[in-house]
Design a protein around this motif. Structure first.
Motif, PDB file in Angstrom:
ATOM      1  N   VAL A   1       0.876  -1.183   0.000  1.00 44.89           N
ATOM      2  CA  VAL A   1       0.000   0.000   0.000  1.00 44.89           C
ATOM      3  C   VAL A   1       0.906   1.224   0.000  1.00 44.89           C
ATOM      4  CG1 VAL A   1      -0.145  -0.071   2.538  1.00 44.89           C
ATOM      5  CG2 VAL A   1      -1.833   1.236   1.248  1.00 44.89           C
ATOM      6  N   HIS A   2       0.504   2.254  -0.729  1.00 46.76           N
ATOM      7  CA  HIS A   2       1.163   3.547  -0.559  1.00 46.76           C
ATOM      8  C   HIS A   2       0.180   4.659  -0.897  1.00 46.76           C
ATOM      9  CE1 HIS A   2       2.002   3.168  -4.924  1.00 46.76           C
ATOM     10  NE2 HIS A   2       2.237   4.465  -4.930  1.00 46.76           N
ATOM     11  N   SER A   3       0.520   5.847  -0.429  1.00 45.03           N
ATOM     12  CA  SER A   3      -0.372   6.978  -0.643  1.00 45.03           C
ATOM     13  C   SER A   3       0.199   7.883  -1.728  1.00 45.03           C
ATOM     14  CB  SER A   3      -0.572   7.752   0.660  1.00 45.03           C
ATOM     15  OG  SER A   3       0.652   8.270   1.129  1.00 45.03           O
ATOM     16  N   HIS A   4      -0.696   8.619  -2.341  1.00 40.21           N
ATOM     17  CA  HIS A   4      -0.319   9.673  -3.284  1.00 40.21           C
ATOM     18  C   HIS A   4      -0.823  10.991  -2.718  1.00 40.21           C
ATOM     19  CE1 HIS A   4      -0.038   7.105  -7.240  1.00 40.21           C
ATOM     20  NE2 HIS A   4       0.956   6.870  -6.402  1.00 40.21           N
ATOM     21  N   PRO A   5       0.046  11.976  -2.552  1.00 41.82           N
ATOM     22  CA  PRO A   5      -0.415  13.260  -2.013  1.00 41.82           C
ATOM     23  C   PRO A   5      -1.150  14.105  -3.049  1.00 41.82           C
ATOM     24  CG  PRO A   5       1.959  13.298  -2.353  1.00 41.82           C
ATOM     25  CD  PRO A   5       1.487  11.946  -2.780  1.00 41.82           C
TER      26      PRO A   5
ATOM     27  N   PRO B   1      -1.484   4.272 -10.804  1.00 44.05           N
ATOM     28  CA  PRO B   1      -0.067   3.974 -10.595  1.00 44.05           C
ATOM     29  C   PRO B   1       0.829   4.743 -11.567  1.00 44.05           C
ATOM     30  CG  PRO B   1      -1.264   2.026 -11.439  1.00 44.05           C
ATOM     31  CD  PRO B   1      -2.260   3.120 -11.271  1.00 44.05           C
ATOM     32  N   SER B   2       1.939   5.239 -11.054  1.00 42.58           N
ATOM     33  CA  SER B   2       2.940   5.884 -11.914  1.00 42.58           C
ATOM     34  C   SER B   2       3.705   4.798 -12.660  1.00 42.58           C
ATOM     35  CB  SER B   2       3.892   6.704 -11.053  1.00 42.58           C
ATOM     36  OG  SER B   2       4.649   5.822 -10.235  1.00 42.58           O
ATOM     37  N   GLU B   3       4.542   5.213 -13.596  1.00 43.02           N
ATOM     38  CA  GLU B   3       5.377   4.236 -14.302  1.00 43.02           C
ATOM     39  C   GLU B   3       6.259   3.463 -13.338  1.00 43.02           C
ATOM     40  OE1 GLU B   3       7.829   5.310 -17.767  1.00 43.02           O
ATOM     41  OE2 GLU B   3       6.043   6.443 -18.394  1.00 43.02           O
ATOM     42  N   GLY B   4       6.811   4.197 -12.375  1.00 42.37           N
ATOM     43  CA  GLY B   4       7.645   3.541 -11.373  1.00 42.37           C
ATOM     44  C   GLY B   4       6.852   2.563 -10.529  1.00 42.37           C
ATOM     45  N   ASP B   5       5.622   2.946 -10.194  1.00 45.54           N
ATOM     46  CA  ASP B   5       4.746   2.044  -9.434  1.00 45.54           C
ATOM     47  C   ASP B   5       4.519   0.753 -10.223  1.00 45.54           C
ATOM     48  OD1 ASP B   5       4.385   3.869  -7.372  1.00 45.54           O
ATOM     49  OD2 ASP B   5       2.474   4.613  -8.145  1.00 45.54           O
ATOM     50  N   LEU B   6       4.210   0.889 -11.512  1.00 46.62           N
ATOM     51  CA  LEU B   6       3.906  -0.289 -12.330  1.00 46.62           C
ATOM     52  C   LEU B   6       5.100  -1.226 -12.418  1.00 46.62           C
ATOM     53  CD1 LEU B   6       1.837   1.351 -15.193  1.00 46.62           C
ATOM     54  CD2 LEU B   6       0.999  -0.243 -13.453  1.00 46.62           C
TER      55      LEU B   6
ATOM     56  N   LEU C   1      -2.393  -1.453  -3.213  1.00 49.67           N
ATOM     57  CA  LEU C   1      -3.361  -0.390  -2.960  1.00 49.67           C
ATOM     58  C   LEU C   1      -2.684   0.960  -3.117  1.00 49.67           C
ATOM     59  CD1 LEU C   1      -5.239  -1.519   0.295  1.00 49.67           C
ATOM     60  CD2 LEU C   1      -5.769  -2.075  -2.080  1.00 49.67           C
ATOM     61  N   ILE C   2      -3.403   1.879  -3.722  1.00 49.24           N
ATOM     62  CA  ILE C   2      -2.974   3.279  -3.768  1.00 49.24           C
ATOM     63  C   ILE C   2      -4.074   4.106  -3.130  1.00 49.24           C
ATOM     64  CG2 ILE C   2      -2.473   5.259  -5.250  1.00 49.24           C
ATOM     65  CD1 ILE C   2      -1.190   3.356  -7.240  1.00 49.24           C
ATOM     66  N   ILE C   3      -3.678   4.922  -2.163  1.00 48.18           N
ATOM     67  CA  ILE C   3      -4.627   5.806  -1.484  1.00 48.18           C
ATOM     68  C   ILE C   3      -4.295   7.228  -1.900  1.00 48.18           C
ATOM     69  CG2 ILE C   3      -5.567   6.557   0.721  1.00 48.18           C
ATOM     70  CD1 ILE C   3      -4.449   3.999   1.971  1.00 48.18           C
TER      71      ILE C   3
END
Ligand SMILES: [Zn+2]
Length: 122
Positions: free
Chosen positions: A69-73, A79-84, A95-97
């Protein structure tokens, strides 16, 4: 495939995201009997918003860890490219919050970046 998460955990994750704002927080999710029940906070996130701070080497060996899980401010729950790239290496579900960190701003993704439905379990 559906992501099942205990309500108490979801509420705790939303709280963590709010507390970390304007930075991101990140953690690993532990599953029990097909339901995410617990979070392990990533110990030393690289500081600053919009960073990628999961390092697989700091992942404790734990078979019950089935996701992250991580949050996006920002209000963008995608998801960003890095996330993917990270998701594909890690496997599991993610999970992305996004801001404003309410139940509606939570999204779940498979390791190949496909959005999955979330079921909150009481
Ligand atoms: Zn992200």
């Amino acid at each position: 495939m559906k992501v099942r998460i205990r309500r108490e955990l979801l509420e705790y994750l939303l709280q963590l995201a709010r507390n970390a704002y304007p930075n991101e927080f990140a953690g690993f999710l532990r599953e029990k009997d097909g339901i995410f029940e617990e979070v392990l906070i990533a110990p030393n996130p690289h500081a600053g918003p919009r960073s990628i701070f999961f390092d697989t080497w700091m992942l404790p060996y734990d078979e019950s860890i089935k996701g992250t899980v991580h949050s996006h401010p920002s209000p963008a729950p995608w998801p960003s490219e890095g996330d993917l790239e990270f998701f594909s290496k890690f496997g599991g579900v993610h999970l992305i919050i996004a801001w404003p960190f309410t139940e509606d701003s939570v999204r779940a993704y498979s390791s190949d970046g496909v959005e999955l439905p979330i079921e909150v379990v009481d």
